[in-house]
Motif scaffolding. Structure first.
Motif, PDB file in Angstrom:
ATOM      1  N   ILE A 235      21.654  20.510  -7.797  1.00  0.00           N
ATOM      2  CA  ILE A 235      21.385  19.417  -6.585  1.00  0.00           C
ATOM      3  C   ILE A 235      21.942  19.767  -5.408  1.00  0.00           C
ATOM      4  CG2 ILE A 235      21.258  16.918  -6.342  1.00  0.00           C
ATOM      5  CD1 ILE A 235      21.603  16.490  -9.593  1.00  0.00           C
ATOM      6  N   THR A 236      20.930  19.768  -4.443  1.00  0.00           N
ATOM      7  CA  THR A 236      21.573  20.100  -3.107  1.00  0.00           C
ATOM      8  C   THR A 236      21.016  19.357  -2.114  1.00  0.00           C
ATOM      9  OG1 THR A 236      19.765  21.587  -2.457  1.00  0.00           O
ATOM     10  CG2 THR A 236      21.655  22.431  -3.953  1.00  0.00           C
ATOM     11  N   TRP A 237      21.016  19.756  -0.931  1.00  0.00           N
ATOM     12  CA  TRP A 237      20.831  18.881   0.460  1.00  0.00           C
ATOM     13  C   TRP A 237      19.288  18.979   0.304  1.00  0.00           C
ATOM     14  CZ3 TRP A 237      18.256  20.310   4.932  1.00  0.00           C
ATOM     15  CH2 TRP A 237      18.045  21.788   4.975  1.00  0.00           C
ATOM     16  N   ARG A 238      18.696  19.922  -0.188  1.00  0.00           N
ATOM     17  CA  ARG A 238      17.468  20.116   0.043  1.00  0.00           C
ATOM     18  C   ARG A 238      16.643  18.990  -1.100  1.00  0.00           C
ATOM     19  NH1 ARG A 238      15.140  23.273   3.936  1.00  0.00           N
ATOM     20  NH2 ARG A 238      16.204  25.209   4.056  1.00  0.00           N
TER      21      ARG A 238
ATOM     22  N   ASP B 186      27.639  22.876   3.673  1.00  0.00           N
ATOM     23  CA  ASP B 186      27.362  23.786   2.764  1.00  0.00           C
ATOM     24  C   ASP B 186      26.164  23.408   2.132  1.00  0.00           C
ATOM     25  OD1 ASP B 186      28.055  22.129   0.888  1.00  0.00           O
ATOM     26  OD2 ASP B 186      30.175  22.989   0.607  1.00  0.00           O
ATOM     27  N   ASP B 187      25.458  23.819   1.054  1.00  0.00           N
ATOM     28  CA  ASP B 187      24.107  23.204   0.240  1.00  0.00           C
ATOM     29  C   ASP B 187      24.483  22.067  -0.108  1.00  0.00           C
ATOM     30  OD1 ASP B 187      22.589  25.373   1.132  1.00  0.00           O
ATOM     31  OD2 ASP B 187      22.687  26.578  -0.599  1.00  0.00           O
ATOM     32  N   PHE B 188      25.905  21.533  -0.434  1.00  0.00           N
ATOM     33  CA  PHE B 188      26.112  20.266  -1.171  1.00  0.00           C
ATOM     34  C   PHE B 188      26.558  19.227  -0.282  1.00  0.00           C
ATOM     35  CE2 PHE B 188      27.220  24.178  -3.936  1.00  0.00           C
ATOM     36  CZ  PHE B 188      26.015  23.827  -5.025  1.00  0.00           C
ATOM     37  N   GLN B 189      25.979  19.654   1.046  1.00  0.00           N
ATOM     38  CA  GLN B 189      26.324  18.298   1.713  1.00  0.00           C
ATOM     39  C   GLN B 189      25.031  18.133   2.809  1.00  0.00           C
ATOM     40  OE1 GLN B 189      29.007  18.399   5.520  1.00  0.00           O
ATOM     41  NE2 GLN B 189      30.335  16.951   4.146  1.00  0.00           N
ATOM     42  N   ALA B 190      24.656  16.934   2.811  1.00  0.00           N
ATOM     43  CA  ALA B 190      23.133  16.482   3.534  1.00  0.00           C
ATOM     44  C   ALA B 190      23.832  15.377   4.687  1.00  0.00           C
ATOM     45  CB  ALA B 190      22.306  15.960   2.897  1.00  0.00           C
ATOM     46  N   VAL B 191      23.059  15.786   6.047  1.00  0.00           N
ATOM     47  CA  VAL B 191      23.525  14.919   7.035  1.00  0.00           C
ATOM     48  C   VAL B 191      22.269  14.095   7.643  1.00  0.00           C
ATOM     49  CG1 VAL B 191      24.633  14.613   9.488  1.00  0.00           C
ATOM     50  CG2 VAL B 191      25.431  16.448   7.893  1.00  0.00           C
TER      51      VAL B 191
END
Length: 569
Positions: A145-148, A183-188
């Motif tokens: 599960i990532t920012w995508r 990184d891929d595990f953070q969404a802004v």
């Protein structure tokens, strides 16, 4: 049954504070023109939870929990417009990511299974929310599960492409960008305008879980991936079997789950006609069911050995939805006349008699009676006044011809659609039919099969009047928006106005409770004018449960922590 449909103490940093709009008891007075608050004897029990709470260590491991639901759904995505029904939501909550936990007062805390941190701050004058995901969290197909995933949910829910048939765009339509963080595990996430209830996003108590990017990246995927299937999950349980023939959904503990291991081996959701649930419970076929305001069911629970009634209040209410696009109901004055022709006090007393629950009518669409800032904004439209109803109908051109009013040669004959097996709906239709007959309105009742009530009628707007419950969330502004704004995904009345939309937007953007509640009441006043939904009464949360079943029941504003649900040793 979905009032986006159904909590905050996360890391709130500089710049923005969350408005404390949770449902809290208030003994204070209200503002000018406000209705006096009910006395303690009148007011339903609200910010309570009745779940037989136990520490995990005191519960036994293993076992199967059988839960009754009202519908075997076809659309199993709760964020798609046809998936906003309570049975769909109940089944998917143990399966899909929810970023927050909610307590009895609607206070939100970060759910560490999916989220390490969530913070809101101002950057260059704009609200920015940074979501830091748990890198251990994965979808059932093995994908992290990532920012995508957050980005894909935003693109599907922001309302820019109507081909995505979203149940709600609330909050997401205010977002201008979702970008990768450190990184891929953070969404802004950057907002165009402030959104005080941002914690309602990806929130199980707000019926807004996260879905995988792989299954919602295009409109076709979004609308069909969860049609008659639950292909990808990411919860403490996974799907073992989806069986339309037996009307059951069987979940099993997911061995790949990275959080606290579930105590239960299995959860079996069994679809059945609501007024048969109590009998099934008494026979031991189900362990938990939502009885609601069913008097016969309530008596069966009380007389069943080894059973308990779990009771709490919440932001749920019985109501009539009037279809403003029906040919006879396009004039708001006609819909207002129907409001005044229906004696809600009589219906409330009839529905709730024998339940040990206050028979208090509800005079607000967005707040319940003992909630902070509750007031009656109806300008008389909540009052039973058949004489004024007649005057409105006459002025709108509906003249009495024999026993029924006619206009341009057409009878004022309305189809009221109710679900089979719901005692309250049957009672409401019977009582309302007699009252409307008194003012020259003919009503024909259509009883829909439980699995078809929403799918065939309500979601397709194929009714004049529909009787069902709206289930609320801890977020009065954002949780209600999709039901009441123009073109809202779950606005089944299709009534609305720019004034409603503007007031709800002001409430969601407010940075203090007083401003937010004033805007909410302004929105409610406008909702009475457009006359699309007639509130009846706060729906009691009454559940039948095995007495030894722990950490689940009448949740109030709280959510279920499914990995902690189990039976006493």
């Amino acid at each position: 049954m979905g009032r986006r449909l159904t909590p905050h103490r996360t890391a709130l940093l500089a710049g923005l504070t969350v408005v404390p709009l949770s449902l809290t008891l208030c003994s204070c007075g209200t503002g000018t023109g406000a209705r006096a608050l009910p006395t303690a004897a009148e007011a339903p029990k609200l910010t309570t939870v009745d779940t037989n709470p136990h520490d995990r260590s005191r519960l036994r491991r293993g076992g199967t929990l059988n839960v009754a639901i009202a519908q075997f759904s076809s659309q199993w995505s709760p964020i798609q417009t046809d998936g906003g029904e309570s049975s769909t939501i109940s089944v998917t909550k143990p399966l899909l990511p929810t970023f927050f936990r909610s307590d009895a007062a609607g206070t939100q805390t970060v759910n560490p299974a999916y989220l390490q941190d969530a913070r809101s701050e101002l950057k260059d004058g704009r609200q920015t929310v940074t979501w830091t995901l748990n890198p251990k969290a994965v979808w059932s197909d093995g994908t992290p599960i990532t920012w995508r995933d957050i980005e894909a949910n935003w693109r599907a829910l922001n309302g820019k492409d109507p081909a995505y048939r979203a149940s709600s765009s609330t909050g997401f339509e205010l977002v201008s960008a979702v970008e990768r963080g450190k990184d891929d595990f953070q969404a802004v996430m950057t907002f165009e305008r402030p959104f005080s209830e941002w914690q309602s996003m990806f929130n199980g108590a707000a019926n807004a879980p996260l879905l995988p990017a792989s299954r919602i990246a295009t409109p076709e995927l979004f609308n069909t991936s969860y049609l008659n299937a639950i292909p990808v999950t990411a919860g403490p349980f996974k799907v073992e079997r989806l069986d339309r023939a037996t009307q059951t959904v069987t979940l099993v503990a997911d061995p790949a789950w990275w959080g606290d291991q579930p105590l239960l081996d299995r959860i079996v959701f069994r679809a059945m006609v609501p007024n048969t649930m109590a009998a099934a419970f008494a026979k031991g076929e189900v362990d938990l069911f939502n009885n609601g305001p069913d008097v016969a069911g309530y008596q069966i629970i009380k007389s069943t050995k080894g059973a308990a009634v779990r009771r709490a209040g919440g932001p749920d209410f019985r109501q009539f939805t009037l279809n403003s696009r029906s040919p006879a109901l396009t004039d708001p004055a006609v819909r207002q006349a129907l409001f005044q022709a229906i004696n809600r006090d009589a219906i409330t007393r009839s529905d709730l008699n024998g339940l040990d629950w206050p028979t208090v009518t509800l005079n607000n669409h967005l707040l319940v009676a003992d909630q902070n800032a509750y007031r009656d904004n109806s300008l008389g439209l909540s009052r039973y006044d058949p004489d004024d109803a007649v005057r409105k109908l006459e002025a709108a051109g509906w003249k009495l011809d024999g026993d029924v009013r006619k206009k341009d040669g057409r009878e004022l004959n309305l189809r009221m659609v109710i679900p089979a097996g719901v005692t309250q709906a049957q009672n409401e239709a019977s009582v309302a039919t007699r009252m409307l007959k008194d003012v020259g309105v003919k009503v024909t009742t259509v009883t829909a099969e439980a699995n078809e009530f929403f799918d065939r009628y309500v979601n397709r707007r194929d009714f004049d009047i529909a009787a069902y419950s709206l289930l609320g969330t801890p977020f009065p502004a954002s949780g209600n928006r999709a039901n009441f704004v123009q073109n809202g995904g779950t606005n089944h009345s299709q009534a609305g106005s720019p004034a409603v939309d503007t007031a709800l937007d002001r409430a969601a953007a407010a940075t203090d409770a007083a401003t937010a509640f004033e805007a909410i009441n302004q929105a409610d006043g406008e909702l009475w004018k457009v006359a699309g939904v007639l509130p009846l009464y706060q729906r009691p949360q009454l559940y039948g449960a095995r007495a030894n079943l722990a950490n689940i029941g009448a949740q109030g504003l709280s959510d279920i922590v499914w990995e902690n649900v189990g039976f006493e040793k």
